[in-house]
Design a protein around this motif. Structure first.
Motif, PDB file in Angstrom:
ATOM      1  N   SER A  91       0.840  -1.207   0.000  1.00 38.41           N
ATOM      2  CA  SER A  91       0.000   0.000   0.000  1.00 38.41           C
ATOM      3  C   SER A  91       0.870   1.251   0.000  1.00 38.41           C
ATOM      4  O   SER A  91       0.600   2.214  -0.732  1.00 38.41           O
ATOM      5  N   TRP A  92       1.925   1.249   0.811  1.00 39.90           N
ATOM      6  CA  TRP A  92       2.826   2.416   0.842  1.00 39.90           C
ATOM      7  C   TRP A  92       3.495   2.623  -0.513  1.00 39.90           C
ATOM      8  O   TRP A  92       3.569   3.746  -1.019  1.00 39.90           O
ATOM      9  N   MET A  93       3.958   1.540  -1.123  1.00 46.70           N
ATOM     10  CA  MET A  93       4.590   1.666  -2.437  1.00 46.70           C
ATOM     11  C   MET A  93       3.594   2.180  -3.485  1.00 46.70           C
ATOM     12  O   MET A  93       3.954   2.960  -4.370  1.00 46.70           O
ATOM     13  N   ALA A  94       2.344   1.746  -3.382  1.00 47.16           N
ATOM     14  CA  ALA A  94       1.325   2.234  -4.311  1.00 47.16           C
ATOM     15  C   ALA A  94       1.066   3.721  -4.100  1.00 47.16           C
ATOM     16  O   ALA A  94       0.871   4.471  -5.072  1.00 47.16           O
ATOM     17  N   ARG A 103       1.911   9.294  -6.388  1.00 47.38           N
ATOM     18  CA  ARG A 103       2.360  10.696  -6.359  1.00 47.38           C
ATOM     19  C   ARG A 103       3.042  11.086  -7.666  1.00 47.38           C
ATOM     20  O   ARG A 103       3.108  12.271  -7.995  1.00 47.38           O
ATOM     21  N   TYR A 104       3.518  10.105  -8.390  1.00 48.77           N
ATOM     22  CA  TYR A 104       4.221  10.365  -9.645  1.00 48.77           C
ATOM     23  C   TYR A 104       3.436   9.815 -10.841  1.00 48.77           C
ATOM     24  O   TYR A 104       4.007   9.612 -11.915  1.00 48.77           O
ATOM     25  N   GLY A 105       2.136   9.549 -10.634  1.00 52.84           N
ATOM     26  CA  GLY A 105       1.302   9.068 -11.724  1.00 52.84           C
ATOM     27  C   GLY A 105       1.736   7.728 -12.269  1.00 52.84           C
ATOM     28  O   GLY A 105       1.629   7.472 -13.471  1.00 52.84           O
ATOM     29  N   SER A 106       2.222   6.859 -11.398  1.00 47.46           N
ATOM     30  CA  SER A 106       2.779   5.581 -11.845  1.00 47.46           C
ATOM     31  C   SER A 106       2.231   4.447 -11.002  1.00 47.46           C
ATOM     32  O   SER A 106       1.502   4.654 -10.021  1.00 47.46           O
ATOM     33  N   GLU A 107       2.577   3.228 -11.382  1.00 46.27           N
ATOM     34  CA  GLU A 107       2.276   2.027 -10.618  1.00 46.27           C
ATOM     35  C   GLU A 107       3.571   1.526  -9.973  1.00 46.27           C
ATOM     36  O   GLU A 107       4.671   1.834 -10.453  1.00 46.27           O
ATOM     37  N   PRO A 108       3.472   0.753  -8.871  1.00 45.39           N
ATOM     38  CA  PRO A 108       4.688   0.326  -8.156  1.00 45.39           C
ATOM     39  C   PRO A 108       5.717  -0.374  -9.026  1.00 45.39           C
ATOM     40  O   PRO A 108       6.924  -0.102  -8.913  1.00 45.39           O
ATOM     41  N   LEU A 109       5.282  -1.273  -9.907  1.00 45.02           N
ATOM     42  CA  LEU A 109       6.251  -1.998 -10.731  1.00 45.02           C
ATOM     43  C   LEU A 109       6.955  -1.056 -11.700  1.00 45.02           C
ATOM     44  O   LEU A 109       8.168  -1.186 -11.932  1.00 45.02           O
ATOM     45  N   GLU A 110       6.217  -0.114 -12.265  1.00 43.01           N
ATOM     46  CA  GLU A 110       6.819   0.861 -13.172  1.00 43.01           C
ATOM     47  C   GLU A 110       7.839   1.728 -12.439  1.00 43.01           C
ATOM     48  O   GLU A 110       8.932   1.994 -12.964  1.00 43.01           O
ATOM     49  N   LEU A 111       7.496   2.162 -11.236  1.00 41.39           N
ATOM     50  CA  LEU A 111       8.430   2.995 -10.484  1.00 41.39           C
ATOM     51  C   LEU A 111       9.644   2.191 -10.042  1.00 41.39           C
ATOM     52  O   LEU A 111      10.765   2.721  -9.988  1.00 41.39           O
ATOM     53  N   PRO A 162      -7.610  -2.302  -5.805  1.00 42.93           N
ATOM     54  CA  PRO A 162      -7.587  -0.840  -5.693  1.00 42.93           C
ATOM     55  C   PRO A 162      -6.323  -0.235  -6.301  1.00 42.93           C
ATOM     56  O   PRO A 162      -5.242  -0.830  -6.273  1.00 42.93           O
ATOM     57  N   SER A 163      -6.481   0.944  -6.861  1.00 39.04           N
ATOM     58  CA  SER A 163      -5.353   1.784  -7.258  1.00 39.04           C
ATOM     59  C   SER A 163      -5.559   3.143  -6.598  1.00 39.04           C
ATOM     60  O   SER A 163      -6.692   3.500  -6.246  1.00 39.04           O
ATOM     61  N   PHE A 164      -4.477   3.887  -6.419  1.00 35.32           N
ATOM     62  CA  PHE A 164      -4.559   5.170  -5.718  1.00 35.32           C
ATOM     63  C   PHE A 164      -4.337   6.322  -6.695  1.00 35.32           C
ATOM     64  O   PHE A 164      -3.441   6.265  -7.544  1.00 35.32           O
TER      65      PHE A 164
END
Length: 352
Positions: A21-24, A29-37, A151-153
Motif C-alpha cells: 500500500s505504501w509503495m502504491a 504521487r508520480y502518476g505511476s504504478e509500483p512496478l513501473e516505479l 484498488p489503485s490510488f
C-alpha cells in the motif's frame, strides 16, 4: 553507471499500513504504478527481469533497499513493516495471498481525518472478515462493477483516494446505503468468532492444529467422486448443491481460507461454531453433525500430514482415486445450477 535515484517527495508509512500500500501511494504521487516505479528506480542498464511486486509477507531485501534509498528511509524500518515481522509466530497459511479485502468505511475515515487512504496490514490476515472499528463485512468485490477488487490510488482533492482499477469508481461507503439489520447482526456475530480464531492462531499451537484440520476437512471434496462438492455441502442439506465457482480453488487445498472470498471465509467460521460450539475446534469426542461431515471427506493424503512435513520441499504424491475426486470437485458449474454470485448473501441459520 547510473546514479541512484532520489525521489523529491515520498509519503511516510502509516503504523498499520501494508508495504504494498505504501509503495502504491508513493507511485501514485508520480502518476505511476509500483512496478513501473521500481523499474525506474533500478535505473537504465540494470537487469529488470528480477524486479517484481513486493511480497507483503516476506519481502525481498534487495527490493526494500532500492525503495529505502530512493525514499530516504532505513531499510530495516521497511523490513519491520512486513507481515512476517509484525506477526512472527503466525503460520504463512494464515496470510492471504491474492486480493486484499477492504473496509470502505476505513477509507472514508482516512479522508475525514485529512490523510491519504491506505490498506491496513490486518486485512491480509485470513480470519479477518469483519472490520472491528466499523463492524461491517470486508469487501473483495467492487460495489459498482462487481469485479474482483484491485484498488489503485489517485489524487482527489489533494488526497490519495482508492479507485477500482477496473471501472475507475472511487471506493467509498457514502451513497452505498447502510447494511440491513440481518447483515449487521451477522457481522457482529462473526466478529466475536474472528477474535477467537485470532487468539488461537496467535497463541495456541495445540488448538491451531485441530483448527486447521477442521477447516481443511470442511473444504475437502466429498467421498463420492461425481458430487463435485466440498464436505460443507452436507451442512446445507441440499442434495443438488454444487461448489460455487468463486470458491472452487479452496476445495482440497492445504489452506482453504487463503483461496476463499470474504463471505465464504465468514461462513466457514460460522460452520465451525455450529459444529464445535464456543471452542471452534474439534475435541476428543466429535459431535454427531461433525462426525457425519468428517467421515464423508475424500481421502486426501496430505490432510493428515504434520505442518513440518507439509512445509518440506518436493511434490506431494496423490493416488489416482484422490486425484480424480480433486479434479471433479473443481469442474466448472453452470450459472443456472443454483450457484450464482451472492445467492446466499443473507447467511441465514442452516442446520447440518
Amino acid at each position: 553507471m547510473t546514479a541512484s535515484v532520489r525521489l523529491p517527495v515520498a509519503p511516510r508509512l502509516f503504523a498499520d499500513e501494508l508495504l504494498s500500500s505504501w509503495m502504491a501511494r508513493v507511485s501514485a504521487r508520480y502518476g505511476s504504478e509500483p512496478l513501473e516505479l521500481t523499474v525506474y528506480l533500478a535505473g537504465q542498464g540494470r537487469p529488470t527481469e528480477g524486479l517484481r511486486q513486493v511480497d507483503d509477507v516476506a519481502p525481498d531485501m534487495g527490493l526494500l533497499r532500492l525503495w529505502a534509498k530512493a525514499c530516504r528511509i532505513d531499510p530495516a524500518r521497511l523490513r519491520h513493516r512486513s507481515l512476517a515481522s509484525r506477526y512472527p509466530d503466525r503460520p504463512r497459511d494464515w496470510f492471504l495471498n491474492e486480493t486484499v479485502p477492504v473496509c470502505l468505511a476505513c477509507f472514508d475515515a482516512d479522508v475525514a481525518a485529512g490523510r491519504d487512504a491506505y490498506l491496513r496490514a490486518d486485512w491480509r490476515l485470513a480470519e479477518q472478515v469483519v472490520c472491528p472499528a466499523h463492524r461491517n463485512i470486508h469487501l473483495d468485490r467492487c460495489p459498482d462493477c462487481r469485479g474482483r477488487l484491485r484498488p489503485s490510488f489517485r489524487m482527489l482533492n489533494d488526497l490519495l483516494r482508492p479507485f477500482c482499477r477496473k471501472c475507475d469508481a472511487v471506493l467509498t461507503s457514502r451513497g452505498a446505503g447502510g447494511g440491513s439489520p440481518s447483515e449487521e447482526s451477522f457481522a457482529a456475530g462473526v466478529l466475536d468468532l474472528q477474535r477467537q480464531i485470532s487468539r488461537i492462531v496467535r497463541a495456541d499451537p495445540s488448538r491451531l492444529d485441530c483448527l486447521e484440520h477442521a477447516v481443511r476437512t470442511i473444504w475437502a471434496p466429498l467421498d463420492r467422486g461425481g458430487a463435485a462438492r466440498p464436505v460443507l455441502a452436507l451442512w446445507y442439506d441440499e442434495p443438488g448443491w454444487n461448489c460455487p465457482y468463486n470458491a472452487r480453488a479452496a476445495v482440497g487445498s492445504l489452506a482453504p481460507l487463503q483461496h476463499l472470498p470474504v463471505r465464504w471465509r465468514a461462513l466457514t467460521l460460522v460452520i465451525l461454531h455450529d459444529l464445535f460450539g464456543a471452542k471452534l475446534v474439534p475435541g476428543a469426542n466429535l459431535p454427531e453433525a461433525a462426525r457425519i461431515l468428517f467421515r464423508r471427506a475424500a481421502p486426501m493424503p496430505w490432510l493428515a500430514q504434520s505442518r513440518d512435513a507439509r512445509n518440506r520441499k518436493g511434490k506431494r504424491t496423490i493416488d489416482a482415486s484422490a486425484e480424480r475426486v480433486h479434479r471433479l470437485s473443481k469442474r466448472p458449474v453452470h450459472r443456472l445450477n443454483g450457484n450464482s454470485l451472492d445467492e446466499r448473501g443473507d447467511f441465514g441459520r442452516i442446520h447440518p
